[in-house]
Structure formats: structure tokens, C-alpha cells
Design an enzyme around this catalytic site. Structure first.
Site, PDB file in Angstrom:
ATOM      1  N   ASN A   1       0.869  -1.174   0.000  1.00 55.64           N
ATOM      2  CA  ASN A   1       0.000   0.000   0.000  1.00 55.64           C
ATOM      3  C   ASN A   1       0.906   1.225   0.000  1.00 55.64           C
ATOM      4  OD1 ASN A   1      -1.827   2.018   0.372  1.00 55.64           O
ATOM      5  ND2 ASN A   1      -2.224   1.557   2.537  1.00 55.64           N
TER       6      ASN A   1
ATOM      7  N   SER B   1       3.192  -1.805  10.343  1.00 51.52           N
ATOM      8  CA  SER B   1       4.649  -1.731  10.540  1.00 51.52           C
ATOM      9  C   SER B   1       5.374  -3.042  10.237  1.00 51.52           C
ATOM     10  CB  SER B   1       4.973  -1.240  11.957  1.00 51.52           C
ATOM     11  OG  SER B   1       4.452   0.061  12.154  1.00 51.52           O
TER      12      SER B   1
ATOM     13  N   GLY C   1       1.954   2.580  10.566  1.00 51.51           N
ATOM     14  CA  GLY C   1       2.841   3.728  10.393  1.00 51.51           C
ATOM     15  C   GLY C   1       3.478   4.215  11.686  1.00 51.51           C
TER      16      GLY C   1
ATOM     17  N   GLU D   1      -7.048   4.610   7.284  1.00 53.17           N
ATOM     18  CA  GLU D   1      -6.843   6.027   6.961  1.00 53.17           C
ATOM     19  C   GLU D   1      -8.069   6.595   6.239  1.00 53.17           C
ATOM     20  OE1 GLU D   1      -3.025   5.594   5.084  1.00 53.17           O
ATOM     21  OE2 GLU D   1      -2.143   5.114   7.035  1.00 53.17           O
TER      22      GLU D   1
ATOM     23  N   HIS E   1      -9.624   0.967   4.354  1.00 53.10           N
ATOM     24  CA  HIS E   1      -8.363   1.180   5.088  1.00 53.10           C
ATOM     25  C   HIS E   1      -8.621   2.157   6.235  1.00 53.10           C
ATOM     26  CE1 HIS E   1      -4.280   2.493   5.976  1.00 53.10           C
ATOM     27  NE2 HIS E   1      -3.884   1.363   5.414  1.00 53.10           N
TER      28      HIS E   1
ATOM     29  N   LYS F   1       0.058   4.233  -0.315  1.00 52.78           N
ATOM     30  CA  LYS F   1      -0.612   5.434   0.203  1.00 52.78           C
ATOM     31  C   LYS F   1      -0.421   6.584  -0.810  1.00 52.78           C
ATOM     32  CE  LYS F   1       0.452   3.680   4.735  1.00 52.78           C
ATOM     33  NZ  LYS F   1       0.024   3.785   6.109  1.00 52.78           N
TER      34      LYS F   1
ATOM     35  N   GLU G   1      -5.514  -4.977  10.485  1.00 51.77           N
ATOM     36  CA  GLU G   1      -4.550  -3.898  10.665  1.00 51.77           C
ATOM     37  C   GLU G   1      -4.887  -3.139  11.943  1.00 51.77           C
ATOM     38  OE1 GLU G   1      -2.529  -2.843   6.757  1.00 51.77           O
ATOM     39  OE2 GLU G   1      -4.263  -1.552   6.928  1.00 51.77           O
TER      40      GLU G   1
HETATM   41  C1  PEP Z   1      -0.884   0.217   5.710  1.00 53.99           C
HETATM   42  O1  PEP Z   1      -0.831   1.306   5.168  1.00 53.99           O
HETATM   43  O2  PEP Z   1      -1.800  -0.554   5.442  1.00 53.99           O
HETATM   44  C2  PEP Z   1       0.166  -0.130   6.678  1.00 53.99           C
HETATM   45  C3  PEP Z   1       0.088  -1.279   7.297  1.00 53.99           C
HETATM   46  O3  PEP Z   1       1.189   0.793   6.857  1.00 53.99           O
HETATM   47  P1  PEP Z   1       2.592   0.540   7.601  1.00 53.99           P
HETATM   48  O4  PEP Z   1       3.148  -0.754   7.069  1.00 53.99           O
HETATM   49  O5  PEP Z   1       3.425   1.729   7.233  1.00 53.99           O
HETATM   50  O6  PEP Z   1       2.298   0.453   9.066  1.00 53.99           O
END
Ligand code: PEP
Length: 252
Positions: A9, A212, A172, A96, A94, A11, A166
Site C-alpha cells: 500500500n 509496521s 505507520g 486512513e 483502510h 498510500k 490492521e
Molecule cells: C498500511 O498502510 O496498510 C500499513 C500497514 O502501513 P505501515 O506498514 O506503514 O504500518
């Protein structure tokens, strides 16, 4: 057996030119991988990414889509547009999008219905916030989000769905769920899917972990039998780091 899916992803990172450079470096590194790989770039990069992955086994996904077939919805992208371009996967719900763009469970459900109608592989994101985990609400939140996402969808249509667990506190932030914490949530999610739509569908449904994930922790997470892949944000922006995560998953 469930085939591992490692999805990137991106973003709101990378221009189309940067996306092309990424793939030039990345594709040779994962040539031999038998895991399913999907890159989900910003929508504007989709044509460049689709062009760059031609002849490879890397799939391309969108980060979002709208549920309506077409219409006066300025700035939105439809499922038919994605399919026409050659996109196969789409991330739905997601955290976000839920946090910054007001996406509700109902909207996630409507998007899921449309994605399935157009034969996209939906990656439906669920997960608790930090305050919810601290209040012991992880199970309740994940089960509610799944129940509402699947609301009134014919179970026979759900076999393509991928869930991404998630935990919002891990996205992040550099804080990763331990493999044991992640596996526990995955078990809860799989049991809820079984309760809602039956064991056969639940047993085949891929549940990815996201939050992460990086080369240093990918192997321990992907070694968990309950974890069927990863949705990777930050660490997917660098070709070597994303390739290392892809290679950390031993194919089923
Ligand atoms: C994501 O954007 O779905 C995500 C898991 O981000 P990150 O790996 O940066 O935590």
C-alpha cells in the site's frame, strides 16, 4: 492451502515516474517468488504500474473505489474503470480512509458489494484503535467491522475476499503486533467469518496482517499459520525492503 499474498500500500507516495523506477528495481528481485504479490499505488500511477508489471506475475490493486457504477461523483473512481484498466485487487476500508475521509462500515459494505460484482479481489481492512485495545474491545471491534462489511452479501460470493487485520495503533507507528497477538486476532476473525458465512469459506479466506511490517519482523509474522500474508505500507516504498518481505514468506 491458502496462497500467501504480500500487498504493497503505497498510500499517497510516488509519482508515475517514481513508480516505474521502483518496478525496474523490484521485479528482478521477486522473479522467483511463488507468493502472490500486489502493488497498490495511488490511482494516478495505475497505468504506469500496469505497464511496468507486464510479463511478470505481479498484480496491481487500487487503494480505493466508489460503490456507484457511474455518476456525478467528482473525484471518485468506479470498479468498471479499474477493471477496464487491468486492475485486479482493491483495498476497501483502510483505517486512513475511515479516519480522514469518514468511511463508515456501511460504505465499506456498499463498496464490497460493487467490487465483488466486478470480480475485483477486495482487501477489506479491519482493526481496532489503541484505546479500543486498551479497553478490551479488540474482538468486538473486529467482529463488528466484519459483520457489517459482509452484511447481506451472498456467502457464495465471498470466496475471493481477503481480509487485512490492521490494528490502527500499529499502522505507520513502528509498533508491530507481536506474532502471537496478530495470530490471536486472526483466529478471532476467522472464527467470526465461520460463524457468519460458514467454515468452508472461513478456512479458505486469506487474512493478512498489516501494521509496521518490515524485513526484520516479516518472517516471524508470516511463519504464523494463521497469517496468510501482509499489507505493507512504509516498508513497501523501497524495492529492496519490499522484496525482502516478499521473500520472507515461505509459499504454502
Ligand atoms: C498500511 O498502510 O496498510 C500499513 C500497514 O502501513 P505501515 O506498514 O506503514 O504500518
Amino acid at each position: 492451502m491458502r496462497k500467501l499474498l504480500i500487498a504493497a500500500n503505497w498510500k499517497m507516495y510516488k509519482t508515475p515516474t517514481e513508480a516505474q523506477s521502483f518496478l525496474q528495481a523490484f521485479l528482478p528481485l521477486v522473479k522467483e517468488s511463488r507468493n502472490e504479490i500486489a502493488i497498490c499505488p495511488p490511482a494516478i500511477d495505475l497505468p504506469a504500474v500496469l505497464h511496468a508489471v507486464q510479463g511478470s506475475h505481479v498484480k496491481v490493486g487500487a487503494q480505493n473505489m466508489y460503490f456507484a457504477e457511474e455518476g456525478a461523483f467528482t473525484g471518485e473512481i468506479s470498479a468498471a474503470m479499474l477493471i477496464d484498466l487491468g486492475v485486479s485487487h482493491v483495498i476497501i476500508g483502510h483505517s486512513e480512509r475511515r479516519q480522514y475521509f469518514g468511511e463508515t462500515d456501511e460504505l465499506v459494505n456498499r463498496k464490497l458489494v460493487t467490487a465483488l460484482k466486478h470480480h475485483l479481489v477486495p482487501i477489506v481492512c479491519v482493526g481496532e484503535r489503541e484505546d479500543e485495545r486498551e479497553s478490551g474491545l479488540t474482538e468486538e471491534v473486529c467482529c463488528r467491522q466484519i459483520g457489517r462489511a459482509f452484511h447481506q452479501i451472498d456467502p457464495a460470493k465471498l470466496h475471493k475476499v481477503v481480509i487485512a487485520y490492521e490494528p490502527v495503533w500499529a499502522i505507520g507507528t513502528g509498533k508491530t503486533a507481536t506474532p502471537a497477538i496478530a495470530a490471536e486476532s486472526h483466529l478471532i476473525i476467522r472464527s467470526e467469518v465461520a460463524r457468519l458465512v460458514g467454515k468452508a469459506i472461513a478456512d479458505n479466506m486469506r487474512i493478512l496482517y498489516g501494521g509496521s511490517v518490515k524485513p526484520e519482523n516479516a518472517e516471524a509474522l508470516l511463519n504464523q499459520p494463521e497469517i496468510d500474508g501482509a499489507l505493507v505500507g512504509g516498508a513497501s516504498l523501497d524495492p529492496k525492503s519490499f522484496a525482502a518481505i516478499v521473500k520472507a514468506g515461505v509459499p504454502a
